[in-house]
Design an enzyme around this catalytic site. Structure first.
Site, PDB file in Angstrom:
ATOM      1  N   ILE A  35      34.494 -85.675 -29.785  1.00 26.40           N
ATOM      2  CA  ILE A  35      35.173 -84.282 -29.684  1.00 26.40           C
ATOM      3  C   ILE A  35      34.472 -83.128 -29.887  1.00 26.40           C
ATOM      4  O   ILE A  35      34.878 -82.015 -29.964  1.00 26.40           O
ATOM      5  CB  ILE A  35      36.523 -84.506 -30.811  1.00 26.40           C
ATOM      6  CG1 ILE A  35      35.804 -85.010 -32.200  1.00 26.40           C
ATOM      7  CG2 ILE A  35      37.606 -85.307 -30.179  1.00 26.40           C
ATOM      8  CD1 ILE A  35      36.802 -84.603 -33.195  1.00 26.40           C
ATOM      9  N   TYR A 142      40.078 -95.731 -46.493  1.00 26.30           N
ATOM     10  CA  TYR A 142      39.085 -96.127 -45.484  1.00 26.30           C
ATOM     11  C   TYR A 142      39.056 -97.712 -45.502  1.00 26.30           C
ATOM     12  O   TYR A 142      39.044 -97.873 -44.238  1.00 26.30           O
ATOM     13  CB  TYR A 142      37.726 -95.655 -45.820  1.00 26.30           C
ATOM     14  CG  TYR A 142      36.576 -96.163 -45.040  1.00 26.30           C
ATOM     15  CD1 TYR A 142      36.500 -95.505 -43.489  1.00 26.30           C
ATOM     16  CD2 TYR A 142      35.548 -96.761 -45.535  1.00 26.30           C
ATOM     17  CE1 TYR A 142      35.404 -96.016 -42.832  1.00 26.30           C
ATOM     18  CE2 TYR A 142      34.391 -97.039 -44.671  1.00 26.30           C
ATOM     19  CZ  TYR A 142      34.164 -96.744 -43.344  1.00 26.30           C
ATOM     20  OH  TYR A 142      33.424 -96.907 -42.574  1.00 26.30           O
ATOM     21  N   LYS A 146      39.927-100.340 -42.325  1.00 26.25           N
ATOM     22  CA  LYS A 146      39.024-101.466 -41.882  1.00 26.25           C
ATOM     23  C   LYS A 146      39.789-102.585 -41.850  1.00 26.25           C
ATOM     24  O   LYS A 146      39.267-103.512 -41.047  1.00 26.25           O
ATOM     25  CB  LYS A 146      37.797-101.281 -42.549  1.00 26.25           C
ATOM     26  CG  LYS A 146      36.895-100.107 -42.053  1.00 26.25           C
ATOM     27  CD  LYS A 146      36.597 -99.781 -40.815  1.00 26.25           C
ATOM     28  CE  LYS A 146      35.685 -98.577 -40.281  1.00 26.25           C
ATOM     29  NZ  LYS A 146      35.587 -98.563 -38.908  1.00 26.25           N
TER      30      LYS A 146
HETATM   31  N1  LIG Z   1      27.398 -94.719 -41.359  1.00 25.62           N
HETATM   32  C1  LIG Z   1      27.757 -95.896 -42.165  1.00 25.62           C
HETATM   33  O1  LIG Z   1      27.040 -95.964 -43.122  1.00 25.62           O
HETATM   34  C2  LIG Z   1      28.694 -96.700 -41.797  1.00 25.62           C
HETATM   35  C3  LIG Z   1      29.022 -97.941 -42.664  1.00 25.62           C
HETATM   36  C4  LIG Z   1      29.949 -98.864 -42.491  1.00 25.62           C
HETATM   37  C5  LIG Z   1      30.593 -98.786 -41.217  1.00 25.62           C
HETATM   38  N2  LIG Z   1      30.654 -97.565 -40.411  1.00 25.62           N
HETATM   39  C6  LIG Z   1      31.224 -97.444 -39.429  1.00 25.62           C
HETATM   40  O2  LIG Z   1      30.618 -97.130 -38.191  1.00 25.62           O
HETATM   41  C7  LIG Z   1      31.342 -96.387 -37.213  1.00 25.62           C
HETATM   42  C8  LIG Z   1      30.379 -95.164 -36.987  1.00 25.62           C
HETATM   43  O3  LIG Z   1      30.178 -94.209 -38.143  1.00 25.62           O
HETATM   44  P1  LIG Z   1      29.204 -93.008 -37.936  1.00 25.62           P
HETATM   45  O4  LIG Z   1      28.500 -93.345 -39.473  1.00 25.62           O
HETATM   46  O5  LIG Z   1      28.740 -92.906 -36.943  1.00 25.62           O
HETATM   47  O6  LIG Z   1      30.349 -92.052 -38.425  1.00 25.62           O
HETATM   48  P2  LIG Z   1      30.159 -90.413 -38.209  1.00 25.62           P
HETATM   49  O7  LIG Z   1      31.125 -89.796 -39.413  1.00 25.62           O
HETATM   50  O8  LIG Z   1      28.757 -89.978 -38.617  1.00 25.62           O
HETATM   51  O9  LIG Z   1      30.423 -89.997 -36.844  1.00 25.62           O
HETATM   52  C9  LIG Z   1      31.999 -90.261 -36.305  1.00 25.62           C
HETATM   53  C10 LIG Z   1      31.891 -89.329 -34.932  1.00 25.62           C
HETATM   54  O10 LIG Z   1      33.411 -89.467 -34.400  1.00 25.62           O
HETATM   55  C11 LIG Z   1      33.452 -88.335 -34.053  1.00 25.62           C
HETATM   56  N3  LIG Z   1      35.078 -88.185 -33.844  1.00 25.62           N
HETATM   57  C12 LIG Z   1      35.931 -87.936 -35.159  1.00 25.62           C
HETATM   58  N4  LIG Z   1      37.219 -87.625 -34.627  1.00 25.62           N
HETATM   59  C13 LIG Z   1      37.122 -88.137 -33.301  1.00 25.62           C
HETATM   60  C14 LIG Z   1      38.011 -88.282 -32.579  1.00 25.62           C
HETATM   61  N5  LIG Z   1      39.447 -87.933 -32.716  1.00 25.62           N
HETATM   62  N6  LIG Z   1      37.748 -88.393 -31.135  1.00 25.62           N
HETATM   63  C15 LIG Z   1      36.488 -88.850 -30.813  1.00 25.62           C
HETATM   64  N7  LIG Z   1      35.470 -88.705 -31.688  1.00 25.62           N
HETATM   65  C16 LIG Z   1      35.961 -88.346 -33.110  1.00 25.62           C
HETATM   66  C17 LIG Z   1      32.889 -87.173 -34.846  1.00 25.62           C
HETATM   67  O11 LIG Z   1      32.868 -85.968 -34.217  1.00 25.62           O
HETATM   68  C18 LIG Z   1      31.521 -87.935 -35.007  1.00 25.62           C
HETATM   69  O12 LIG Z   1      30.610 -87.447 -34.344  1.00 25.62           O
HETATM   70  C19 LIG Z   1      32.785 -95.937 -37.905  1.00 25.62           C
HETATM   71  O13 LIG Z   1      33.735 -96.868 -37.397  1.00 25.62           O
HETATM   72  C20 LIG Z   1      32.277 -96.234 -39.334  1.00 25.62           C
HETATM   73  O14 LIG Z   1      33.524 -96.820 -40.026  1.00 25.62           O
HETATM   74  C21 LIG Z   1      29.443 -96.726 -40.820  1.00 25.62           C
END
Ligand SMILES: NC(=O)c1ccc[n+]([C@@H]2O[C@H](COP(=O)([O-])OP(=O)(O)OC[C@H]3O[C@@H](n4cnc5c(N)ncnc54)[C@H](O)[C@@H]3O)[C@@H](O)[C@H]2O)c1
Length: 328
Positions: A35, A142, A146
């Protein structure tokens, strides 16, 4: 050659996964979406990019149909700390965007990667070596999304035969994109502060142990899981994944041990636990049992704390003689 669509491609995971997928399948084969608009130097801007809201079901379906997409990596989500502050939005975004992706995958016969998290665990999960099969009663919104997401993926696989896969990522550490509001973000912030030669105030207590993984390992795990034969996967969308169980004090100590290699000054850390994030962390296990991933698709992390710290400080200081420390 699969044509791939990534949602949330500008986030912490998407930034590096987009590069890895483009390297593997070719730049033009991988459509990055988010987005937000990427800056011209962002990796997502190195190839096809489209503004796409994961809540826009019709927009997602038409994009997948028009582009002949065969695989969706669904990374758009609200992470733990932000989700605790905005629970209704977290439920709406994390669940509805997943439903939209799964409906599109069903309609267009796409494969899906939809990550889960160690946030699925709760206070009644064993704290040490949380098992693959255990109680999932999280105490954060959160975590609730999940657990519900894992069950939803199970249901689409059973009901419609959608090939949806996922990993319970631990806290992910990376140099190239800022973390998006999770409980393990302190680790990345600590490396950035050390690389700038600045002190750091940590929002978790010094001895809070949580499972962590360096992003290159997380990206490799993602690709390996997607490559694995479906019939070998006992838990296709919910594999426990472990790297290293770390405390803030351990990361700070390893940073201090390597400062001289990067000509950095002494690194001061103070601890001022933030009640919300400390409560989330206290509800999660301190280590994870990933035996099922090791058995079913031969998962094995390559990075330990020492090697990761060398790479993080090297990347953040652009130090020519930094880089990988081999061995443990
Ligand atoms: N980073 C971690 O440590 C971690 C750990 C466990 C799980 N995860 C999972 O991995 C996945 C990615 O996590 P991340 O760390 O890259 O998250 P992040 O917050 O860094 O990135 C999320 C992205 O989603 C975009 N976004 C937000 N709302 C949106 C929408 N309505 N439509 C489209 N895009 C949208 C944001 O702009 C952002 O770029 C998630 O499912 C998260 O739960 C991440």
């Amino acid at each position: 050659m699969p044509r791939v669509l990534i949602t949330g491609a500008l986030g912490q995971v998407g930034t590096e996964l987009t590069l890895a997928l483009r390297e593997r399948y070719g730049v033009s084969e991988v459509l990055a979406t988010d987005i937000r608009t990427p800056s011209p130097d962002h990796p997502a801007a190195s190839g096809p990019f489209k503004l796409l809201d994961g809540l826009d079901a019709a927009g997602l379906l038409s994009t997948v149909q028009e582009q002949g997409i065969q695989e969706i990596y669904h990374l758009a989500a609200l992470l733990s700390a932000v989700a605790e502050a905005k629970p209704a939005l977290a439920w709406h975004l994390n669940m509805q965007s997943l439903i939209n992706v799964l409906d599109t995958a069903h309609a267009c016969q796409c494969r899906v990667f939809a990550p889960s998290s160690i946030a699925v665990f709760g206070p009644d999960t064993p704290r040490n070596l949380a098992p693959q099969l255990t109680s999932l009663r999280p105490t954060s919104m959160y975590g609730v999304t999940k657990v519900a997401g894992e069950l939803l993926c199970d249901d689409y696989a059973r009901r419609y035969g959608v090939d949806v896969r996922g990993l319970r990522y631990p806290g992910l550490i990376s140099a190239s994109a800022p973390p998006g509001g999770g409980t393990t973000d302190y680790s990345v912030q600590m490396y950035h502060a050390a690389a700038r030669g600045e002190p750091y105030t940590c929002f978790l207590s010094s001895n809070t142990a949580l499972e962590m993984l360096f992003m290159p390992d997380a990206v490799r795990a993602t690709l390996d899981l997607m490559d694995a034969p479906r019939e070998s996967l006992r838990y296709p969308n919910a594999y426990n994944l472990a790297g290293m169980s770390l405390t803030p004090a351990a990361i700070a100590a390893e940073i201090r041990r390597q400062l001289h290699r990067f000509d950095l000054p002494h690194f001061e850390v103070e601890y001022a636990p933030d009640p919300v994030r400390q409560a989330i962390a206290d509800g999660w296990p301190s280590s994870i049992d990933d035996a099922a991933a090791r058995q079913d698709w031969h998962w094995r992390p390559a990075y330990d704390l020492r090697r990761m710290t060398g790479e993080m400080l090297s990347a953040l200081t652009h130090h020519p003689t930094g880089g990988i420390i081999h061995g443990t």
